[in-house]
Design a protein around this motif. Sequence first.
Motif, PDB file in Angstrom:
ATOM      1  N   CYS A 214      47.725  10.776   3.205  1.00 12.79           N
ATOM      2  CA  CYS A 214      46.570  10.483   4.044  1.00 12.79           C
ATOM      3  C   CYS A 214      45.383  11.380   3.695  1.00 12.79           C
ATOM      4  O   CYS A 214      45.534  12.587   3.496  1.00 12.79           O
ATOM      5  N   ASN A 215      44.228  10.769   3.647  1.00 12.38           N
ATOM      6  CA  ASN A 215      43.003  11.483   3.322  1.00 12.38           C
ATOM      7  C   ASN A 215      42.326  11.936   4.613  1.00 12.38           C
ATOM      8  O   ASN A 215      41.828  11.120   5.376  1.00 12.38           O
ATOM      9  N   PRO A 216      42.279  13.241   4.899  1.00 11.57           N
ATOM     10  CA  PRO A 216      41.681  13.705   6.159  1.00 11.57           C
ATOM     11  C   PRO A 216      40.179  13.473   6.240  1.00 11.57           C
ATOM     12  O   PRO A 216      39.592  13.562   7.324  1.00 11.57           O
ATOM     13  N   SER A 217      39.551  13.175   5.100  1.00 10.92           N
ATOM     14  CA  SER A 217      38.105  12.932   5.106  1.00 10.92           C
ATOM     15  C   SER A 217      37.759  11.537   5.609  1.00 10.92           C
ATOM     16  O   SER A 217      36.591  11.254   5.890  1.00 10.92           O
ATOM     17  N   SER A 218      38.756  10.667   5.732  1.00 10.61           N
ATOM     18  CA  SER A 218      38.496   9.298   6.186  1.00 10.61           C
ATOM     19  C   SER A 218      38.188   9.289   7.681  1.00 10.61           C
ATOM     20  O   SER A 218      38.865   9.956   8.463  1.00 10.61           O
ATOM     21  N   PRO A 219      37.166   8.557   8.112  1.00 12.31           N
ATOM     22  CA  PRO A 219      36.832   8.501   9.542  1.00 12.31           C
ATOM     23  C   PRO A 219      37.849   7.686  10.355  1.00 12.31           C
ATOM     24  O   PRO A 219      37.938   7.842  11.564  1.00 12.31           O
ATOM     25  N   ARG A 220      38.626   6.854   9.679  1.00 13.28           N
ATOM     26  CA  ARG A 220      39.592   6.005  10.375  1.00 13.28           C
ATOM     27  C   ARG A 220      40.944   6.711  10.469  1.00 13.28           C
ATOM     28  O   ARG A 220      41.351   7.394   9.541  1.00 13.28           O
ATOM     29  N   PRO A 221      41.645   6.580  11.576  1.00 15.14           N
ATOM     30  CA  PRO A 221      43.003   7.127  11.662  1.00 15.14           C
ATOM     31  C   PRO A 221      43.856   6.603  10.507  1.00 15.14           C
ATOM     32  O   PRO A 221      43.713   5.456  10.082  1.00 15.14           O
ATOM     33  N   CYS A 222      44.720   7.454  10.014  1.00 12.71           N
ATOM     34  CA  CYS A 222      45.466   7.132   8.800  1.00 12.71           C
ATOM     35  C   CYS A 222      46.356   5.906   8.980  1.00 12.71           C
ATOM     36  O   CYS A 222      47.132   5.812   9.932  1.00 12.71           O
ATOM     37  N   ILE A 223      46.219   4.991   8.065  1.00 14.74           N
ATOM     38  CA  ILE A 223      47.106   3.829   7.994  1.00 14.74           C
ATOM     39  C   ILE A 223      48.046   4.079   6.823  1.00 14.74           C
ATOM     40  O   ILE A 223      47.657   3.999   5.669  1.00 14.74           O
ATOM     41  N   GLN A 224      49.301   4.399   7.143  1.00 15.82           N
ATOM     42  CA  GLN A 224      50.246   4.704   6.077  1.00 15.82           C
ATOM     43  C   GLN A 224      51.391   3.702   5.988  1.00 15.82           C
ATOM     44  O   GLN A 224      52.183   3.758   5.047  1.00 15.82           O
ATOM     45  N   TYR A 225      51.463   2.790   6.938  1.00 11.74           N
ATOM     46  CA  TYR A 225      52.474   1.726   6.891  1.00 11.74           C
ATOM     47  C   TYR A 225      51.796   0.365   6.880  1.00 11.74           C
ATOM     48  O   TYR A 225      50.678   0.202   7.381  1.00 11.74           O
ATOM     49  N   GLN A 226      52.508  -0.600   6.295  1.00 12.99           N
ATOM     50  CA  GLN A 226      52.001  -1.970   6.176  1.00 12.99           C
ATOM     51  C   GLN A 226      50.594  -1.979   5.574  1.00 12.99           C
ATOM     52  O   GLN A 226      49.670  -2.615   6.085  1.00 12.99           O
ATOM     53  N   LEU A 227      50.472  -1.289   4.475  1.00 11.76           N
ATOM     54  CA  LEU A 227      49.173  -1.167   3.824  1.00 11.76           C
ATOM     55  C   LEU A 227      48.665  -2.486   3.274  1.00 11.76           C
ATOM     56  O   LEU A 227      47.452  -2.685   3.139  1.00 11.76           O
ATOM     57  N   THR A 228      49.559  -3.384   2.947  1.00 11.37           N
ATOM     58  CA  THR A 228      49.146  -4.668   2.363  1.00 11.37           C
ATOM     59  C   THR A 228      49.128  -5.799   3.392  1.00 11.37           C
ATOM     60  O   THR A 228      48.920  -6.954   3.023  1.00 11.37           O
ATOM     61  N   ASN A 229      49.364  -5.486   4.663  1.00 13.24           N
ATOM     62  CA  ASN A 229      49.402  -6.507   5.711  1.00 13.24           C
ATOM     63  C   ASN A 229      48.108  -6.446   6.518  1.00 13.24           C
ATOM     64  O   ASN A 229      47.926  -5.577   7.366  1.00 13.24           O
ATOM     65  N   ASN A 230      47.206  -7.403   6.281  1.00 13.92           N
ATOM     66  CA  ASN A 230      45.902  -7.399   6.955  1.00 13.92           C
ATOM     67  C   ASN A 230      46.022  -7.626   8.457  1.00 13.92           C
ATOM     68  O   ASN A 230      45.253  -7.081   9.247  1.00 13.92           O
ATOM     69  N   SER A 231      47.003  -8.438   8.864  1.00 13.24           N
ATOM     70  CA  SER A 231      47.127  -8.783  10.286  1.00 13.24           C
ATOM     71  C   SER A 231      47.747  -7.653  11.109  1.00 13.24           C
ATOM     72  O   SER A 231      47.711  -7.696  12.340  1.00 13.24           O
ATOM     73  N   HIS A 233      46.704  -4.633  11.280  1.00  8.92           N
ATOM     74  CA  HIS A 233      45.697  -3.665  11.702  1.00  8.92           C
ATOM     75  C   HIS A 233      44.398  -4.385  12.051  1.00  8.92           C
ATOM     76  O   HIS A 233      44.023  -5.377  11.413  1.00  8.92           O
ATOM     77  N   TYR A 234      43.730  -3.879  13.051  1.00  3.99           N
ATOM     78  CA  TYR A 234      42.474  -4.492  13.487  1.00  3.99           C
ATOM     79  C   TYR A 234      41.350  -4.196  12.484  1.00  3.99           C
ATOM     80  O   TYR A 234      41.198  -3.072  12.001  1.00  3.99           O
ATOM     81  N   ASN A 235      40.570  -5.240  12.206  1.00  2.00           N
ATOM     82  CA  ASN A 235      39.399  -5.088  11.332  1.00  2.00           C
ATOM     83  C   ASN A 235      39.796  -4.433   9.996  1.00  2.00           C
ATOM     84  O   ASN A 235      39.199  -3.445   9.555  1.00  2.00           O
ATOM     85  N   TYR A 236      40.803  -5.009   9.364  1.00  2.00           N
ATOM     86  CA  TYR A 236      41.360  -4.417   8.147  1.00  2.00           C
ATOM     87  C   TYR A 236      41.531  -5.491   7.086  1.00  2.00           C
ATOM     88  O   TYR A 236      42.032  -6.583   7.364  1.00  2.00           O
ATOM     89  N   ASP A 237      41.101  -5.185   5.883  1.00  2.00           N
ATOM     90  CA  ASP A 237      41.262  -6.095   4.748  1.00  2.00           C
ATOM     91  C   ASP A 237      41.763  -5.283   3.558  1.00  2.00           C
ATOM     92  O   ASP A 237      41.046  -4.423   3.025  1.00  2.00           O
ATOM     93  N   TYR A 238      42.985  -5.539   3.169  1.00  2.00           N
ATOM     94  CA  TYR A 238      43.610  -4.764   2.088  1.00  2.00           C
ATOM     95  C   TYR A 238      42.822  -4.873   0.788  1.00  2.00           C
ATOM     96  O   TYR A 238      42.711  -3.895   0.041  1.00  2.00           O
ATOM     97  N   GLN A 239      42.255  -6.032   0.511  1.00  2.00           N
ATOM     98  CA  GLN A 239      41.574  -6.251  -0.764  1.00  2.00           C
ATOM     99  C   GLN A 239      40.193  -5.604  -0.824  1.00  2.00           C
ATOM    100  O   GLN A 239      39.758  -5.167  -1.887  1.00  2.00           O
ATOM    101  N   THR A 240      39.506  -5.558   0.285  1.00  2.00           N
ATOM    102  CA  THR A 240      38.115  -5.107   0.234  1.00  2.00           C
ATOM    103  C   THR A 240      37.888  -3.749   0.873  1.00  2.00           C
ATOM    104  O   THR A 240      36.993  -3.015   0.467  1.00  2.00           O
ATOM    105  N   GLU A 241      38.673  -3.402   1.889  1.00  2.00           N
ATOM    106  CA  GLU A 241      38.402  -2.149   2.600  1.00  2.00           C
ATOM    107  C   GLU A 241      38.883  -0.940   1.794  1.00  2.00           C
ATOM    108  O   GLU A 241      39.938  -0.969   1.171  1.00  2.00           O
ATOM    109  N   GLU A 242      38.087   0.100   1.826  1.00  2.00           N
ATOM    110  CA  GLU A 242      38.473   1.339   1.175  1.00  2.00           C
ATOM    111  C   GLU A 242      39.601   1.987   1.970  1.00  2.00           C
ATOM    112  O   GLU A 242      39.445   2.300   3.148  1.00  2.00           O
ATOM    113  N   LEU A 243      40.749   2.157   1.351  1.00  2.00           N
ATOM    114  CA  LEU A 243      41.914   2.696   2.044  1.00  2.00           C
ATOM    115  C   LEU A 243      41.676   4.159   2.407  1.00  2.00           C
ATOM    116  O   LEU A 243      40.980   4.889   1.705  1.00  2.00           O
ATOM    117  N   ASN A 244      42.284   4.578   3.496  1.00  2.00           N
ATOM    118  CA  ASN A 244      42.108   5.966   3.905  1.00  2.00           C
ATOM    119  C   ASN A 244      43.274   6.848   3.462  1.00  2.00           C
ATOM    120  O   ASN A 244      43.695   7.755   4.161  1.00  2.00           O
TER     121      ASN A 244
END
Length: 345
Positions: A214-231, A233-244
């Motif tokens: 997990c990157n502590p510099s990311s403003p979003r709480p760390c998403i470390q599970y289901q990284l490839t599942n868009n549904s 997480h809210y407002n999350y797109d695996y392909q376009t969003e910069e992962l934290n």
Amino acid sequence: MVVMKMKFPFEKRVKLAQGLWLLSWSATVAGAMTFSLGCILKTELRRRAEVMDNSDIHIVPNTLMIVGLASLGINYFASKICQDALDAGKFPRWKNFLKPYFAVSCFFTVLMLLAVIMSYAMKGSLESSLKVGLRNGIRFYKDTDTPGRCFQKQNIDRMQMEFQCCGNTDFTDWFEVQWISNRYLDFSSKEVKDRIKSNVDGRYLVDGVPFSCCNPSSPRPCIQYQLTNNSAHYNYDYQTEELNIYLRGCREALVNYYMGLMNTIGAGVLSVFLLQGSVLVSLRFLQTSMEALEGNENTEIETEGYLLEKGVKETIMEYLNPVLNFLLLTNQVEEGTPAPAPATA
């Protein structure tokens, strides 16, 4: 053919001896520095031994430590020779010592240059070692109860946080291994059973990564599970969003770190090599200019000094022939070559 012949009046010989004395002690300090740099590099490599597959890379710090210690002895004797250089009665006692001294000094000086070259040329070996080592380190991440691997998880987590990296090549390497120990899995759970059954090897694989990614510099709480599942997480797109999580692989991060360290050390040792070469060249001029005084009562006359009495090829062969003859004789003895029969009348 004499190489680099120069004339040395008495005053010039005095200045050469004095300057060489200072130079030799400077080279002694530089030799100690070379040994210290080798120790630092050795320590840094051993710190990450659990993610390195072989020890070939240790040839660089080992060589640096050897030539550093050798440099201490070489330059200590050079300073002693300088002290006796202006005394016509004391200098001759070094005569039989100087030829083997120069041979040994040249060997370790060349070895120092090889250490510099290796420090720049070991990138491929380092990368292949880390590739296999990191792959095994990730595979054994969960084995905290296995003797010899108890601290594997701790070491991997600390490495990923320190170097701000994740996985071997990238974070998806964690998707291919079971990094969660069976002792923390609820085998009565349908989700766990389905996940294990869906895998040919019966492993519990998830599209997630350890917390250390997990990157502590990311403003979003760390998403470390289901990284490839868009549904998931809210407002999350695996392909376009910069992962934290850290996107850089640990192999790239460690290669950059160690190559930067070795290149810096290589530049420092190269300057030590030039200093050591200057000591040997100056000492050779001092030796040959002093030898010209042998048998002469007037020690203040002008003499000639030179670097090589013969050509480069002839000088090299002069030093190599005794070694080659010794090796040839040893080989004949080991093979049991019979001695020639004595001639009969």
